[in-house]
Design a protein around this motif. Structure first.
Motif, PDB file in Angstrom:
ATOM      1  N   THR A 100      31.690  11.336  -3.116  1.00 60.28           N
ATOM      2  CA  THR A 100      32.624  12.923  -2.901  1.00 60.28           C
ATOM      3  C   THR A 100      31.435  12.924  -1.540  1.00 60.28           C
ATOM      4  N   THR A 101      33.017  13.138   0.047  1.00 58.55           N
ATOM      5  CA  THR A 101      32.148  13.676   0.928  1.00 58.55           C
ATOM      6  C   THR A 101      32.435  14.628   1.735  1.00 58.55           C
ATOM      7  N   GLN A 102      33.490  15.957   0.746  1.00 56.99           N
ATOM      8  CA  GLN A 102      33.493  17.157   0.775  1.00 56.99           C
ATOM      9  C   GLN A 102      33.959  17.884  -0.046  1.00 56.99           C
ATOM     10  N   VAL A 103      34.713  18.761  -0.163  1.00 56.77           N
ATOM     11  CA  VAL A 103      34.918  19.732  -1.236  1.00 56.77           C
ATOM     12  C   VAL A 103      36.305  20.292  -0.464  1.00 56.77           C
ATOM     13  N   GLU A 104      37.054  20.566  -1.364  1.00 54.44           N
ATOM     14  CA  GLU A 104      38.901  20.816  -1.095  1.00 54.44           C
ATOM     15  C   GLU A 104      38.588  21.859  -1.463  1.00 54.44           C
ATOM     16  N   PHE A 105      39.657  22.564  -0.251  1.00 54.05           N
ATOM     17  CA  PHE A 105      40.382  23.559  -0.555  1.00 54.05           C
ATOM     18  C   PHE A 105      41.297  24.009  -0.329  1.00 54.05           C
ATOM     19  N   TYR A 106      41.793  24.416  -0.866  1.00 52.27           N
ATOM     20  CA  TYR A 106      43.320  23.891  -1.495  1.00 52.27           C
ATOM     21  C   TYR A 106      43.568  26.097  -1.452  1.00 52.27           C
ATOM     22  N   TRP A 107      44.624  26.133  -0.612  1.00 55.43           N
ATOM     23  CA  TRP A 107      44.892  28.188  -0.299  1.00 55.43           C
ATOM     24  C   TRP A 107      45.900  28.139   0.331  1.00 55.43           C
ATOM     25  N   ARG A 108      46.196  29.522   0.565  1.00 55.15           N
ATOM     26  CA  ARG A 108      47.292  29.928   0.817  1.00 55.15           C
ATOM     27  C   ARG A 108      47.579  31.705   1.922  1.00 55.15           C
ATOM     28  N   ARG A 135      35.559  32.339   3.352  1.00 51.04           N
ATOM     29  CA  ARG A 135      33.815  33.019   4.063  1.00 51.04           C
ATOM     30  C   ARG A 135      33.202  32.270   3.388  1.00 51.04           C
ATOM     31  N   GLY A 136      32.743  32.046   2.122  1.00 51.49           N
ATOM     32  CA  GLY A 136      31.599  32.290   1.111  1.00 51.49           C
ATOM     33  C   GLY A 136      31.557  30.382   1.517  1.00 51.49           C
ATOM     34  N   LEU A 137      32.325  29.900   1.644  1.00 51.49           N
ATOM     35  CA  LEU A 137      32.949  27.789   1.739  1.00 51.49           C
ATOM     36  C   LEU A 137      32.037  27.615   3.406  1.00 51.49           C
ATOM     37  N   ARG A 138      32.719  28.685   4.386  1.00 47.47           N
ATOM     38  CA  ARG A 138      32.131  28.698   5.442  1.00 47.47           C
ATOM     39  C   ARG A 138      30.682  28.768   5.792  1.00 47.47           C
ATOM     40  N   ARG A 139      30.164  29.580   5.205  1.00 48.90           N
ATOM     41  CA  ARG A 139      28.393  30.127   4.652  1.00 48.90           C
ATOM     42  C   ARG A 139      27.927  29.362   4.950  1.00 48.90           C
ATOM     43  N   THR A 180      48.298  28.202  -8.541  1.00 59.06           N
ATOM     44  CA  THR A 180      47.008  29.593  -8.573  1.00 59.06           C
ATOM     45  C   THR A 180      46.306  28.580  -7.638  1.00 59.06           C
ATOM     46  N   VAL A 181      46.504  29.748  -6.081  1.00 54.29           N
ATOM     47  CA  VAL A 181      44.998  29.390  -4.826  1.00 54.29           C
ATOM     48  C   VAL A 181      43.965  30.605  -5.128  1.00 54.29           C
ATOM     49  N   PRO A 182      43.074  30.534  -4.876  1.00 59.22           N
ATOM     50  CA  PRO A 182      41.934  29.324  -3.938  1.00 59.22           C
ATOM     51  C   PRO A 182      42.225  28.492  -5.202  1.00 59.22           C
ATOM     52  N   THR A 183      42.049  27.051  -5.193  1.00 61.65           N
ATOM     53  CA  THR A 183      41.751  26.195  -6.412  1.00 61.65           C
ATOM     54  C   THR A 183      40.649  24.883  -5.366  1.00 61.65           C
ATOM     55  N   VAL A 184      39.590  24.619  -5.801  1.00 56.48           N
ATOM     56  CA  VAL A 184      38.783  23.371  -5.742  1.00 56.48           C
ATOM     57  C   VAL A 184      38.507  22.240  -6.192  1.00 56.48           C
ATOM     58  N   PHE A 185      38.217  21.471  -5.131  1.00 56.58           N
ATOM     59  CA  PHE A 185      38.023  19.911  -5.771  1.00 56.58           C
ATOM     60  C   PHE A 185      37.259  19.423  -5.299  1.00 56.58           C
ATOM     61  N   VAL A 186      35.830  19.508  -6.063  1.00 62.18           N
ATOM     62  CA  VAL A 186      34.729  18.359  -5.857  1.00 62.18           C
ATOM     63  C   VAL A 186      34.498  17.169  -7.022  1.00 62.18           C
ATOM     64  N   GLY A 187      34.381  16.432  -5.897  1.00 62.65           N
ATOM     65  CA  GLY A 187      35.467  15.185  -6.803  1.00 62.65           C
ATOM     66  C   GLY A 187      36.454  15.177  -7.216  1.00 62.65           C
ATOM     67  N   GLU A 188      36.173  15.170  -8.549  1.00 61.16           N
ATOM     68  CA  GLU A 188      37.299  14.936  -9.286  1.00 61.16           C
ATOM     69  C   GLU A 188      37.979  16.095 -10.351  1.00 61.16           C
ATOM     70  N   LEU A 191      28.294  23.710   3.415  1.00 58.64           N
ATOM     71  CA  LEU A 191      29.254  22.237   2.983  1.00 58.64           C
ATOM     72  C   LEU A 191      30.488  21.587   3.760  1.00 58.64           C
ATOM     73  N   PRO A 192      30.518  20.166   3.760  1.00 59.65           N
ATOM     74  CA  PRO A 192      31.557  19.758   4.249  1.00 59.65           C
ATOM     75  C   PRO A 192      33.518  20.423   4.228  1.00 59.65           C
ATOM     76  N   VAL A 193      34.101  20.827   4.147  1.00 59.50           N
ATOM     77  CA  VAL A 193      35.201  21.577   3.053  1.00 59.50           C
ATOM     78  C   VAL A 193      35.993  20.945   4.104  1.00 59.50           C
ATOM     79  N   ARG A 194      37.102  20.549   3.589  1.00 60.59           N
ATOM     80  CA  ARG A 194      38.637  19.760   3.506  1.00 60.59           C
ATOM     81  C   ARG A 194      39.254  21.505   3.280  1.00 60.59           C
ATOM     82  N   GLU A 195      40.006  22.393   4.267  1.00 59.77           N
ATOM     83  CA  GLU A 195      40.663  23.263   3.787  1.00 59.77           C
ATOM     84  C   GLU A 195      42.287  22.535   4.712  1.00 59.77           C
ATOM     85  N   VAL A 196      43.168  23.231   2.776  1.00 62.43           N
ATOM     86  CA  VAL A 196      44.491  22.595   2.860  1.00 62.43           C
ATOM     87  C   VAL A 196      45.322  24.032   2.333  1.00 62.43           C
TER      88      VAL A 196
END
Length: 101
Positions: free
Chosen positions: A3-11, A22-26, A55-63, A29-34
């Motif tokens: 895994t090269t990044q955390v995937e953060f799904y939001w609206r 805010r927590g992810l940015r602090r 339902t958001v936020p939803t986060v993927f770490v790998g699978e 970690l490498p995060v991809r925001e979608v």
């Protein structure tokens, strides 16, 4: 390949998303925001792991999918699923990791 990044799904307008962002940015970690409202495939991916809901936020770490997680749950998932991300986290911003200096 790991895994090269955390995937953060939001609206937009989601207060839970803003808090987790805010927590992810602090974290440093490498995060991809979608934004699921801008990306139909992202919305479908969230529905696939959230009982058909967007339902958001939803986060993927790998699978591993985390629906409406706390920052602690994300931290635990990174430790378990993608420990290599710890080495790529920006050193000055890793204060929430207990072993960071």
């Amino acid at each position: 390949m790991g895994t090269t990044q955390v995937e953060f799904y939001w609206r937009p307008g989601c207060p839970f998303c803003a808090m987790l962002r805010r927590g992810l940015r602090r974290s440093g970690l490498p995060v991809r925001e979608v934004n699921i409202w801008s990306d139909p495939e992202a919305a479908a991916r969230v529905r696939a792991v959230a009982d058909g809901n967007e339902t958001v936020p939803t986060v993927f770490v790998g699978e591993r999918a985390l629906v409406n997680p706390s920052m602690r749950e994300v931290e635990d998932a990174v430790r378990a699923q993608a420990p290599d991300l710890l080495r790529t986290a920006a050193p000055a911003r890793r204060r929430w990791w207990p072993f960071a200096r």
